[in-house]
Each structure stands twice: as C-alpha cells, then as structure tokens.
Design a protein around this motif. Structure first.
Motif, short mmCIF file in Angstrom:
data_model
loop_
_atom_site.label_atom_id
_atom_site.label_comp_id
_atom_site.label_asym_id
_atom_site.label_seq_id
_atom_site.Cartn_x
_atom_site.Cartn_y
_atom_site.Cartn_z
N GLN A 193 39.95 -17.84 44.74
CA GLN A 193 38.52 -18.29 44.22
C GLN A 193 37.54 -16.87 44.21
O GLN A 193 37.65 -16.58 45.39
N TYR A 194 36.75 -16.76 43.29
CA TYR A 194 35.58 -15.77 43.44
C TYR A 194 34.55 -16.05 42.85
O TYR A 194 34.52 -16.96 41.56
N TYR A 195 33.42 -16.24 43.51
CA TYR A 195 32.04 -16.43 42.84
C TYR A 195 31.19 -15.04 42.38
O TYR A 195 31.37 -14.09 43.39
N GLY A 196 31.06 -15.19 41.39
CA GLY A 196 30.01 -13.88 40.96
C GLY A 196 29.46 -14.09 39.56
O GLY A 196 29.73 -15.20 38.80
N LEU A 197 28.67 -13.27 39.17
CA LEU A 197 28.07 -13.23 37.64
C LEU A 197 28.57 -12.20 37.12
O LEU A 197 28.97 -11.05 37.73
N GLY A 198 28.22 -11.94 35.73
CA GLY A 198 28.63 -10.84 34.90
C GLY A 198 27.77 -9.46 35.25
O GLY A 198 28.24 -8.57 35.24
N GLU A 199 26.54 -9.96 35.74
CA GLU A 199 25.67 -8.80 36.51
C GLU A 199 26.19 -8.21 37.68
O GLU A 199 25.98 -6.79 38.02
N VAL A 200 27.07 -8.87 38.17
CA VAL A 200 27.89 -8.49 39.39
C VAL A 200 29.27 -8.27 39.46
O VAL A 200 29.83 -8.04 40.30
N THR A 201 29.46 -8.21 38.09
CA THR A 201 31.13 -8.30 37.63
C THR A 201 31.85 -8.96 38.74
O THR A 201 33.16 -8.63 39.04
N THR B 295 31.57 -13.30 46.24
CA THR B 295 32.59 -13.76 47.40
C THR B 295 33.81 -13.85 46.94
O THR B 295 34.17 -14.09 45.70
N VAL B 296 34.58 -14.17 47.77
CA VAL B 296 36.07 -14.32 47.59
C VAL B 296 36.73 -15.44 48.62
O VAL B 296 36.36 -15.57 50.02
N PHE B 297 37.48 -16.46 48.29
CA PHE B 297 37.81 -17.50 49.06
C PHE B 297 39.49 -17.35 48.75
O PHE B 297 40.14 -17.71 47.78
N PRO B 298 40.11 -16.67 49.62
CA PRO B 298 41.44 -16.06 49.45
C PRO B 298 42.54 -17.31 49.44
O PRO B 298 42.11 -18.58 50.01
N ALA B 299 43.52 -17.00 49.01
CA ALA B 299 44.88 -18.03 48.97
C ALA B 299 44.99 -18.54 50.30
O ALA B 299 45.45 -19.74 50.64
N SER B 300 44.99 -17.95 51.40
CA SER B 300 45.33 -18.22 52.78
C SER B 300 44.45 -19.25 53.33
O SER B 300 44.47 -19.98 54.30
N THR C 242 33.19 -24.72 49.86
CA THR C 242 32.59 -23.36 50.01
C THR C 242 33.23 -22.23 48.88
O THR C 242 34.28 -22.68 48.39
N CYS C 243 32.45 -21.29 48.59
CA CYS C 243 33.17 -20.17 47.73
C CYS C 243 33.50 -19.02 48.43
O CYS C 243 33.66 -17.87 47.74
N GLY C 244 33.57 -19.17 49.79
CA GLY C 244 34.02 -18.24 50.37
C GLY C 244 33.08 -17.13 51.13
O GLY C 244 31.92 -17.53 51.48
N LEU C 245 33.81 -15.79 51.39
CA LEU C 245 33.13 -14.85 52.17
C LEU C 245 32.63 -13.71 51.50
O LEU C 245 33.22 -13.49 50.24
N GLU C 246 31.62 -13.04 51.72
CA GLU C 246 31.20 -11.74 51.07
C GLU C 246 32.47 -10.79 50.84
O GLU C 246 33.21 -10.61 51.65
N ARG C 247 32.17 -10.26 49.55
CA ARG C 247 33.18 -9.37 49.04
C ARG C 247 33.21 -7.95 49.82
O ARG C 247 31.89 -7.67 50.47
#
Length: 535
Positions: free
Chosen positions: A322-330, A334-339, A353-358
């Motif tokens: 999973q990742y969270y972001g907007l078009g403005e931040v492409t 954040t990322v929530f990896p498979a692990s 949660t939507c994860g940790l900062e990229r």
C-alpha cells in the motif's frame, strides 16, 4: 543556474537533469530486441518503441512546430500510441497533458483551454471530445487522430512518414515541466499539478526503492487502470528498468483476461486501486490462473476495508503493497510494505495505518497555524521532499492555499504515532474517493442546480460495497415541482462523467443547516444515514 553560496563561497552547479525520455533510449540500447509492450495480439520491442517515439517526436516538431514548453493534450483509452505519446512529448521538452478518457467532451475541452495546449492527440473513438476542445481553445493548432478519423491526421501515418529522422532529447532543468497531472480541487474545477523532469526522476527512483525493490528487465507489469494518471507513473518506472508492460485488451476491466495475462506473461507487479483489486480477487478466474510470478501488487488511491485486505492476503499471499499519496506528490508520502501486511488479526498490530514515510520524504502533522502537533494528536497531513510538485499551473490562489512554510498541505487529516506510522482520520474538504477516483461534490452540485426543478442540493460520499464510497445527492425541489431520482440521473447523463454520477438521490423538504444558514455536510450525512437506517 550558477552563482556563489553566500554561506561558504562555493559555486553552485547547473540544475540540468536527465530528460525522462532517456529512460526509453537507455532501455532500447540495453534490451533492444526484448519485448517492451504487449497489447492485444501485438508486441513491440524496446527498439520498436524507441523508433516510433522518435518518429512521432519528429512529426510533432517538423509538421506542427512543437517546441520545448508546449503542452499537448491526449485523450485516449490505453493503447500503444498513448504509451508512446508520453515519451514523444518528453523528448521534445514538451508537456504531456493526458485526460481521463472517461470524462465528458466539455470536461476535456476545459483541460484544453486551461492548459493552453497547442495540439491534441485524440483517439478516433472520441470525435465529440476533439470537436469540443477545438471550439473552446483558441490555442489549439492541430489534431492528431489515433486510428482513422475525420478530425485529424493519422498518428500511425505520421510515424511512418517521419521514421529515421533523428531527434535528440531536449536539454531540461530539474524544474522544467513534463506532465500536467490534472487533479480536482474544492472549487470543483480541475487544476493542473505541474510535474517536472527532476521531480519525476526522484519519483521513479523512490518507487523502485520503496514499492518494487529488485525490479529488472526480467519483470513484467500488467496495467489495469488508465495510463493518464497513477498507472502512467507506474509504467514510467517499468521503462526505467526495462521491464515489459502488458495492457489489457479491453477498455473495461476483464478479470479473467487479466489473470490469463498474468499467467502468460509471468507478470510480477501491477498497480491497482482497492476496488479493482477486490474485483480481481473475488472473481472465480483467480483460482484457475498461475499467479506464482506475482511479487508486488500495489494498491493506492483509497482506503481498503480490513475484511477485503484479509481476503486478498488469503488469496494472493504476502504480495500486496500500500502507498498513500496525492497526484501533487505523485503518490510519494507513505508506504506500507508487503512484509507488514498480515491476514491474521493477532499479527495486525497497527490496524488502519497507511505506513511509514517514503525514502527522502518528510511528513508533519500540523495544526491550523502550521505548528506540528504531538504524536497521536490529529492535524492536517503536510509533506515536503523532492516528490512534491512544482505547483498548480497558472493558479496563484491555489498555490497560496496549498503551501505553508514550504510544506505542501494535503487537505487530509491524520495522526502519527511515536514510531512514525501514519493514520488517516478524515479529510479537510468534502472530497470522497469512489473506485480510486477523487470526486469533489461542488462540481456535481453545480450541475444539479441547473435543473429547473431543484432549489437546493448537497452531495456527500457514503459507503458503497463495490466502489468504497459513492455519491449521494440530497435535494430540495422548488414549490410545485416533481422529480424522481432516476429522472435526475437521466438528466445528468452527458453532463458529468459516469463515475461522478450520484448512486442515489434523496428528496428533502429542507436540508439541514448551521446556525449561520449554511448547508452542513456533516448534518446532511447524518440525515441520509437516518433515512437509510429506517428504510
């Protein structure tokens, strides 16, 4: 730009960066005869694509006078020409302006006008869109047609007639625009988020680091969403590593065909939204396909219900990212990896949660005055880093609202725990997400209010089993008027895109209002919920 650093007297180096079209050129040099693109019953090698892109770039330059900085609007469903047009524009230093092909002619015409596009590449299936764009935009000088049509010169004929004409990649600086990524705002009018060559080079690197580590030319990626938006960014990443791209043969999602392509081409990654991923996993065809090649099934664009997440993990295994972001931040917040995903609730230690900062990005939860709040407290999600866009094109008011003290304000509300995991708790705006698409009610409300029988309207997002959220319209009729929900939806057809159509309509004698006489969306939602509970 060169100069002196007043702090240390060190001369600054030029901001020139690689032109993104070089990703394709590099892939062609390294993997020329390998398959780069698959669509229907055809394949193109990296050398084929490089030759076609160079020819189209030559046609745009020689036939139509396209130069660095010119904007080119593109209206098409996924096809090889849409894929190629990105790199042809980049090569010239022109700006790729892809439209969501599901939008109405008037909506696309607005993109032509607001972007100042000098030309339009349009699929022959959309003559009304081409005509509307030509009517509304004085800057539009030419039309190119994908497949034969009466409205423009043939894309493939132009490629054939300009083959072999060398076109070097235009020199570009980090902040030179390459892509207008249209994203709606609270006013309801789409805004052009300016993506740049330097920014996108970071995004590609970041995606490879955080979402798909280890991607090589041995990988393959299946496209199940329009290339005009997030899927296009995802495919640019594939080109950078020489991984083949596989397009669905049909305009609409054909789930059995998708799984057949996963098996045939040994697909290892795909970009999806929760709605699409849910459909892929719930279709019986998933159990008949060999999915062992899948390593990264990436989802973004909307929250995923926990029950759906568990079901997907049970079927596909630990491959979802999973990742969270907007078009403005492409997409790079954040990322929530498979692990970290777990189907077992006892192992799901951070539900929601939507994860940790990229990597390379920083998130701050801020109060209304721009001060960072303590861990666990709710505030607006703000972000800085190289993935943040350059700003909205020709929209200083929107830029002033979007940035504060250098931070981009997402408009989303959330909290961050002491370990840096982000949780989205709501939205500052009334925007809702339906099937992965951001929808802003005001645009729909303005259309509805044009109906002569309607006095007041409020559109809000409500839970929907298939799409995650869908629009519900609460309306008040003028005295003596009669109108049903189905009649209103029939009237709206052709005026708004189908995916923006409210799923249901409720008629009220009066809409809930605040003490100041304003319609309050929170109260409207409560009134709609009460009706649904009582039905």
């Amino acid at each position: 730009m060169t100069g002196r650093n007043p702090a240390g007297g060190i001369a600054l180096r030029s901001t020139r960066v690689m032109n993104l079209a070089s990703f394709l050129t590099q892939a062609s040099r390294r993997h020329g005869d390998e398959i780069a693109l698959v669509w229907r019953d055809r394949t193109w090698s990296w050398a084929d694509l490089e030759a076609r892109v160079e020819a189209m770039a030559a046609a745009l330059r020689e036939r139509f006078g396209v130069v660095k900085g010119d904007r080119i609007l593109v209206q098409s469903q996924n096809c090889n020409q849409l894929f190629e047009s990105m790199f042809a524009c980049f090569r010239l230093g022109a700006v790729w302006v892809p439209a969501n092909f599901r939008q109405t002619p008037d909506e696309v015409a607005y993109l032509a006008q607001s972007s100042g596009a000098v030309g339009m590449i349009c699929n022959a299936a959309f003559p009304d869109h081409a005509a509307a764009a030509r009517r509304q935009s004085n800057a539009l000088r030419f039309l190119v047609s994908i497949e034969p049509s009466a409205f423009g010169e043939s894309y493939d004929a132009l490629v054939d007639s300009h083959r072999g004409q060398p076109v070097a990649a235009a020199p570009v600086d980090r902040d030179d625009p390459c892509w207008f990524f249209y994203t709606s705002g609270t006013t309801g009018r789409p805004k052009a988020a300016v993506l740049t060559h330097g920014q996108m080079a970071f995004v590609v690197t970041n995606h490879l680091c955080d979402l798909m580590p280890g991607t090589t030319n041995r990988d393959a990626s299946l496209v199940v969403a329009p290339l005009s938006h997030g899927a296009g960014i995802h495919q640019l990443v594939q080109v950078a590593k020489g991984a083949k791209t596989v397009l669905l043969p049909t305009e609409k999602l054909d789930v059995p065909a998708a799984w057949a392509l996963v098996e045939r081409w040994r697909v290892s990654n795909m970009f999806t939204v929760p709605t699409i991923l849910k459909m892929l996993v719930e279709d019986p065809s998933v159990s008949h396909a060999d999915r062992s090649s899948l390593r990264y099934v990436i989802y973004a664009g909307a929250p995923m219900y926990r029950a759906d997440q568990k079901r997907i993990l049970e079927v596909l295994g630990p491959v979802i990212v999973q990742y969270y972001g907007l078009g403005e931040v492409t997409g790079n917040i954040t990322v929530f990896p498979a692990s970290m995903h777990a189907a077992d609730d006892s192992r799901d230690l951070r539900p929601g949660t939507c994860g940790l900062e990229r990597v390379g990005m920083s998130v701050s939860i801020q109060d209304a005055d721009g001060r960072e709040v303590a861990p666990g407290e709710t505030g607006e999600i703000c972000v800085i880093g190289p993935a943040v866009f350059a700003g909205y094109y020709d929209n200083p008011e929107a830029n002033a609202q979007a940035f504060r003290n250098g931070w981009f304000r997402t408009g989303d509300l959330g909290r961050m725990d002491a370990e840096g995991f982000l949780y989205i708790t709501g939205r500052n705006s009334d925007m809702y997400i339906s099937g992965g698409s951001n929808i802003y009610p005001r645009e729909i409300e303005e259309k509805i209010l044009m109906h002569p029988a309607i006095r007041e309207v409020a559109v809000v997002g409500v839970p929907h089993e298939k799409w995650g959220e869908a629009g519900a319209a609460a309306i008040v009729l003028n005295d003596g008027c009669a109108l049903t929900g189905d009649e209103l939806k029939d009237w709206l057809k052709g005026q708004i895109a189908a995916y923006k159509m409210p799923s249901h309509v409720e008629i009220f004698d009066e809409l809930p209002k605040s003490g100041y006489g304003k319609i309050t969306k929170k109260l409207v939602k409560e009134a709609l919920d009460a009706r649904r509970a009582g039905s």
